[in-house]
Design an enzyme around this catalytic site. Sequence first.
Site, PDB file in Angstrom:
ATOM      1  N   ARG A  63       0.684  -1.248  -0.047  1.00  0.00           N
ATOM      2  CA  ARG A  63      -0.017   0.120   0.092  1.00  0.00           C
ATOM      3  C   ARG A  63       0.818   1.226   0.075  1.00  0.00           C
ATOM      4  NH1 ARG A  63      -3.439  -2.754  -1.621  1.00  0.00           N
ATOM      5  NH2 ARG A  63      -5.590  -2.789  -0.820  1.00  0.00           N
ATOM      6  N   HIS A  93      -0.764   0.400 -10.030  1.00  0.00           N
ATOM      7  CA  HIS A  93      -1.550  -0.312  -9.003  1.00  0.00           C
ATOM      8  C   HIS A  93      -2.365  -1.446  -9.731  1.00  0.00           C
ATOM      9  CE1 HIS A  93      -3.532  -0.101  -4.863  1.00  0.00           C
ATOM     10  NE2 HIS A  93      -3.429  -1.367  -5.413  1.00  0.00           N
TER      11      HIS A  93
END
Length: 318
Positions: free
Chosen positions: A230, A278
């Site tokens: 993350r 991502h």
Amino acid sequence: MTKSIVCMQHLSSGQQELIRAAAPGYTLTLGDSRNPDLELLSGAEIIIGWGKGVSDTLLRQDSPLRWVQAWSAGVEKLPLEAMKERGILLTNASGVHAEPITAVIFSFMLMFTRNMHTAIRNQQNRRWHSDGQESELTGKTAVIAGTGSIGSETARIAKAFRMKTIGVSRSGRAAQGFDKVFTTGQLKDSVSEADFIINTLPITDETQGLFDADIFSAAKQGAYYINIGRGATTNTDDLISALNSGQLAGAGLDVFETEPLPEDHPLWGMEQVIMTPHCAGATDRYADRIVDIFTRNMKAYLESGSPSLNLVDYSRQY
């Protein structure tokens, strides 16, 4: 009385049949996470996925909701406190991403060791050049923060390259594929051995901004940093400083503190950085793997009232 399962993501007819076979006495209806049908959701006992603006409906006092199967491994965007108060069971998609994300991690490492990222730029410029600095993974040390499914699969593959593997986890317990495992509190000590620092951590109160100037300054000079966990686990300004100073030789990044990454962000122009948007966990087998987790959990839920795989501990946020 027939009970209701609502899936907020697309499923193939075969995937739907697998769920129906595992859930006798339940109906399965497909919803839309982008345009949720609140009336449909109001009667659901089990939700697969989540959607914007559904919390008030699903978390009302008389809601029949008992179990949410998240569509992602990370659950930080869900209303965890409210779900905990209501006693709702939450399972995540941990394990779904291990193979595709491990492939991305090794893509980054191989590109850096073989200078493929510069070779691509040279090809675009029709330039025949090598600086003679190519290396290999054999004998290198990978420090992998997170010894869950992604970290463990990365360690397993690293052994095929005859790498040394060091894990970092909350508990520091020994884990398969790792030569040794440190606790998170020993992260600073562990990175001093790393040729590659690989961050697979979820975002929690404990991991917020964990990788900062203090950690990067403790790293072996010329190490590479890879983050597929993350973005908020990393202080981006500190990362850029470590890259500019040469403390870190490069970074492979799939996640960022701000997403999408702004067009004027300095990371775009750094030749020692490789970025993906991502998408490290994306795979055409994603839904198949979630359905497999869900159907196995459905069996446990029918037998005991609780799913057995990937049950989220609200106190740990994963």
